[in-house]
Every structure is written in structure tokens, then in C-alpha cells.
Design a protein around this motif. Structure first.
Motif, PDB file in Angstrom:
ATOM      1  N   THR A  57       0.829  -1.213   0.000  1.00 14.63           N
ATOM      2  CA  THR A  57       0.000   0.000   0.000  1.00 14.63           C
ATOM      3  C   THR A  57       0.860   1.259   0.000  1.00 14.63           C
ATOM      4  OG1 THR A  57      -0.227  -0.138   2.423  1.00 14.63           O
ATOM      5  CG2 THR A  57      -1.981  -1.103   1.084  1.00 14.63           C
ATOM      6  N   ASP A  58       2.006   1.217   0.655  1.00 17.09           N
ATOM      7  CA  ASP A  58       2.918   2.374   0.613  1.00 17.09           C
ATOM      8  C   ASP A  58       3.427   2.603  -0.806  1.00 17.09           C
ATOM      9  OD1 ASP A  58       2.586   2.800   3.302  1.00 17.09           O
ATOM     10  OD2 ASP A  58       4.559   2.031   3.900  1.00 17.09           O
ATOM     11  N   CYS A  59       3.766   1.517  -1.510  1.00 17.91           N
ATOM     12  CA  CYS A  59       4.244   1.644  -2.892  1.00 17.91           C
ATOM     13  C   CYS A  59       3.153   2.208  -3.802  1.00 17.91           C
ATOM     14  CB  CYS A  59       4.703   0.296  -3.418  1.00 17.91           C
ATOM     15  SG  CYS A  59       6.270  -0.295  -2.745  1.00 17.91           S
ATOM     16  N   TYR A  64       0.931   5.752  -7.392  1.00 23.44           N
ATOM     17  CA  TYR A  64      -0.410   6.055  -7.905  1.00 23.44           C
ATOM     18  C   TYR A  64      -1.255   6.638  -6.772  1.00 23.44           C
ATOM     19  CZ  TYR A  64       1.282   2.870 -11.521  1.00 23.44           C
ATOM     20  OH  TYR A  64       2.037   2.264 -12.502  1.00 23.44           O
ATOM     21  N   PRO A  65      -0.940   7.860  -6.338  1.00 27.04           N
ATOM     22  CA  PRO A  65      -1.567   8.411  -5.127  1.00 27.04           C
ATOM     23  C   PRO A  65      -3.070   8.598  -5.217  1.00 27.04           C
ATOM     24  CG  PRO A  65      -0.281  10.088  -6.296  1.00 27.04           C
ATOM     25  CD  PRO A  65       0.059   8.779  -6.923  1.00 27.04           C
ATOM     26  N   LEU A  76     -11.316  -1.114   2.441  1.00 21.69           N
ATOM     27  CA  LEU A  76     -11.307  -0.190   1.303  1.00 21.69           C
ATOM     28  C   LEU A  76     -10.691   1.138   1.703  1.00 21.69           C
ATOM     29  CD1 LEU A  76     -12.154   0.395  -1.628  1.00 21.69           C
ATOM     30  CD2 LEU A  76     -14.384   1.119  -0.740  1.00 21.69           C
ATOM     31  N   ILE A  77      -9.679   1.549   0.939  1.00 22.31           N
ATOM     32  CA  ILE A  77      -9.023   2.842   1.147  1.00 22.31           C
ATOM     33  C   ILE A  77      -9.345   3.701  -0.075  1.00 22.31           C
ATOM     34  CG2 ILE A  77      -6.837   4.026   1.577  1.00 22.31           C
ATOM     35  CD1 ILE A  77      -5.710   1.266   2.484  1.00 22.31           C
ATOM     36  N   LEU A  78     -10.248   4.630   0.075  1.00 22.81           N
ATOM     37  CA  LEU A  78     -10.680   5.452  -1.048  1.00 22.81           C
ATOM     38  C   LEU A  78      -9.718   6.606  -1.267  1.00 22.81           C
ATOM     39  CD1 LEU A  78     -14.528   5.581  -0.362  1.00 22.81           C
ATOM     40  CD2 LEU A  78     -13.382   4.410  -2.249  1.00 22.81           C
ATOM     41  N   LYS A  79      -9.397   6.870  -2.543  1.00 22.79           N
ATOM     42  CA  LYS A  79      -8.542   7.991  -2.905  1.00 22.79           C
ATOM     43  C   LYS A  79      -9.287   8.860  -3.909  1.00 22.79           C
ATOM     44  CE  LYS A  79      -4.914   6.528  -0.550  1.00 22.79           C
ATOM     45  NZ  LYS A  79      -3.654   6.195  -1.209  1.00 22.79           N
ATOM     46  N   TRP A  84      -9.909   3.642 -10.656  1.00 22.28           N
ATOM     47  CA  TRP A  84      -8.812   2.694 -10.473  1.00 22.28           C
ATOM     48  C   TRP A  84      -8.879   2.098  -9.083  1.00 22.28           C
ATOM     49  CZ3 TRP A  84      -5.568   1.010 -14.165  1.00 22.28           C
ATOM     50  CH2 TRP A  84      -5.423   1.786 -15.312  1.00 22.28           C
ATOM     51  N   GLN A  85      -8.775   0.785  -9.002  1.00 19.35           N
ATOM     52  CA  GLN A  85      -8.759   0.127  -7.697  1.00 19.35           C
ATOM     53  C   GLN A  85      -7.773  -1.037  -7.711  1.00 19.35           C
ATOM     54  OE1 GLN A  85     -11.963  -2.598  -5.916  1.00 19.35           O
ATOM     55  NE2 GLN A  85     -12.390  -0.652  -4.893  1.00 19.35           N
ATOM     56  N   TRP A  86      -6.880  -1.029  -6.742  1.00 18.86           N
ATOM     57  CA  TRP A  86      -5.953  -2.143  -6.526  1.00 18.86           C
ATOM     58  C   TRP A  86      -6.581  -3.071  -5.497  1.00 18.86           C
ATOM     59  CZ3 TRP A  86      -0.514  -2.183  -8.198  1.00 18.86           C
ATOM     60  CH2 TRP A  86      -0.210  -1.125  -9.077  1.00 18.86           C
ATOM     61  N   VAL A  87      -6.651  -4.367  -5.832  1.00 16.70           N
ATOM     62  CA  VAL A  87      -7.290  -5.352  -4.968  1.00 16.70           C
ATOM     63  C   VAL A  87      -6.198  -6.306  -4.480  1.00 16.70           C
ATOM     64  CG1 VAL A  87      -9.131  -7.052  -4.767  1.00 16.70           C
ATOM     65  CG2 VAL A  87      -9.408  -5.114  -6.325  1.00 16.70           C
ATOM     66  N   ILE A  88      -5.907  -6.242  -3.185  1.00 20.09           N
ATOM     67  CA  ILE A  88      -4.685  -6.843  -2.658  1.00 20.09           C
ATOM     68  C   ILE A  88      -4.982  -7.896  -1.599  1.00 20.09           C
ATOM     69  CG2 ILE A  88      -2.455  -6.355  -1.574  1.00 20.09           C
ATOM     70  CD1 ILE A  88      -2.974  -4.809  -4.198  1.00 20.09           C
ATOM     71  N   ASP A  89      -4.415  -9.065  -1.763  1.00 20.20           N
ATOM     72  CA  ASP A  89      -4.279 -10.009  -0.655  1.00 20.20           C
ATOM     73  C   ASP A  89      -2.783 -10.115  -0.381  1.00 20.20           C
ATOM     74  OD1 ASP A  89      -4.278 -11.985   1.237  1.00 20.20           O
ATOM     75  OD2 ASP A  89      -5.777 -13.214   0.239  1.00 20.20           O
TER      76      ASP A  89
END
Length: 261
Positions: A57-59, A64-65, A76-79, A84-89
């Protein structure tokens, strides 16, 4: 956005996955690994989950701020740009990982206007990097992969998994296992949805199904499976992300059995 831009995102995502994998390997089978539980004793989280998520998430926030992020541990961290949405496990297969078993991975999917366009599944202990960009095929360690063409269940090796509420909810997949297991060559339970689906994409497994998953478990791997020519979709609407992934010939046969026929 052009395919070239998707390729740039893929390059960043693979770098993030490798770095997160290095974090996981440092703690794997270590006495320093901290293990806690979440919903119940079956649902575990480790220090490696949290450290991997923080790194990724820091990267993303640096590169891509404006992009939104959905992760297993933070939600969910909304920007600024929700197209665009990164979906991370950050660590799929945590139970395996905490037990010292090698079937675990980092899963990074990227959605554009609600559609997955980039997928990365990296199993660090196995040295396996699965990748895909929408419309450009699927790859394992730089080699193109394709789903199996196994024609019948009797010749198929398939995998499955069980939901975390298996002890309290009778809708726990045991009925499906009882129906399907006698009909297949082999039934496996690897313990990592993203890796299971990626193995279907590569033809190592002929099919896979599991109920009550979450989007971060499957987003990247489902794109990889689609790009490898597999069928991969939700097979029922009432148990969160309940997924089937299979070669195109086998998929209808398995779907019939999962429907109770």
C-alpha cells in the motif's frame, strides 16, 4: 488507458509482489512469526500479512496516489480516482504459511472502471510468478500458459477449499465434495485460492471450486485464468465470492454437479 500503460502497472505490481515475497520469506518458519486470529480459530493473521500489506500500500500510494485500494487487512481505502482500484491479498494462504507449508502467495489485482486489467500472483517459496494483462495472455515466469483441455472428470485432478464458517454453517462444501470426489481422478486441497486458480490457468489443475471467498482472494487469479483460456466465474450469488475455475470442456460438467445434479 493504453495497453502500454497497463504494462507499466504490471511491472510495478510484479516488483511490489517480489518485495512482499521477500518479507514473507524472512519470517517463514521463523520463531519470530507472530500469529493471531480474526473471526475464529480457523481465520489467522500473521506479522507477515501486515508487513506485506504495508509495503504494497505504501508503494501504491507513492506511485499512484489517486488510486483506491481494497486490501484484506485494511479494507477499502478510497482515494481521488475511484475508476482505479488495486485489490490486494498481501498473504493468501496464511494458514499454510503459519504452519510452515509452502503454498502461499501475494495477490495483486488492478481494476479499471470495475474490470480487472492486471493480475499478479507470486508464490515466493515456490519461485512462481503468474501474471496477466487483459487481452495479452497469461504467463508463468515469463512463459505463456494455457488451461488444460482434459475432457472428462474421470481424468481430472481438481481442488477445492472450505469456508471459515465451516463449523457453524452446514453450507460448508462437504456435500459438493461427497458428490464430486468419487468422479474425479484426484481431489486436492492446497489452501490458497489465488494459487489454486493460477494452477488451473497453467493446466497443473484441471478445475477448482470454493465458496465464501472474498474479492481480494480471487481478483488477480481470475484474470490470469481468463487470459489462459479457462472458465472462471462465480457459481452462486448467496455465499460471497463462490468461484469455479476450470478448462472449458470440464466447466459445464463441474457446474452441473455444483448445482446439485
Amino acid at each position: 488507458m493504453s495497453m502500454e500503460n497497463y504494462d507499466a502497472i504490471l511491472a510495478h505490481a510484479t516488483t511490489m509482489a517480489r518485495q512482499a515475497g521477500e518479507v514473507q520469506l524472512k519470517l517463514f518458519r521463523s520463531r519470530e512469526l507472530e500469529i493471531a486470529t480474526k473471526q475464529n480459530d480457523f481465520d489467522v493473521v500473521t506479522a507477515a500479512d501486515k508487513a506485506s500489506e504495508r509495503l504494497i500500500t505504501d508503494c501504491i500510494s507513492t506511485l499512484y496516489p489517486d488510486h483506491s485500494i481494497l486490501t484484506e487487512e485494511s479494507g477499502l481505502i478510497l482515494k481521488g480516482d475511484d475508476s482505479w482500484q488495486w485489490v490486494i491479498d498481501p498473504l493468501d494462504g496464511t494458514t499454510n504459511y503459519s504452519a510452515g507449508l509452502p503454498w502461499f502467495n501475494v495477490s495483486i489485482g488492478v481494476k479499471h472502471h470495475g474490470e480487472a486489467v492486471v493480475g499478479v500472483v507470486y508464490a515466493a517459496q515456490l519461485h512462481e510468478m503468474f501474471t496477466a494483462v487483459k487481452g495479452k495472455g497469461a504467463w508463468l515466469n515469463g512463459n505463456r500458459i494455457a488451461a488444460s483441455e482434459t475432457p472428462s472428470l474421470a481424468k481430472a485432478v481438481v481442488s477445492t477449499g472450505f469456508p471459515y464458517d465451516k463449523a457453524t454453517n452446514p453450507d460448508n462444501n462437504l456435500d459438493n465434495v461427497a458428490r464430486i470426489m468419487p468422479l474425479v481422478r484426484g481431489l486436492r486441497r492446497l489452501g490458497s485460492a489465488a494459487l489454486d486458480i493460477s494452477y488451473v490457468a497453467a493446466g497443473f489443475l484441471d478445475a477448482y471450486w470454493e465458496m465464501n471467498l472474498n474479492e481480494w482472494d480471487v481478483c488477480a487469479a481470475m484474470l490470469i485464468a481468463h487470459e489462459a483460456g479457462a472458465v472462471a466465474h462465480r457459481f452462486r450469488p448467496d455465499r460471497n465470492w463462490s468461484i469455479i475455475a476450470a478448462g472449458k470442456v470440464l466447466a459445464p460438467q463441474l457446474e452441473q454437479l455444483l448445482a446439485g445434479h
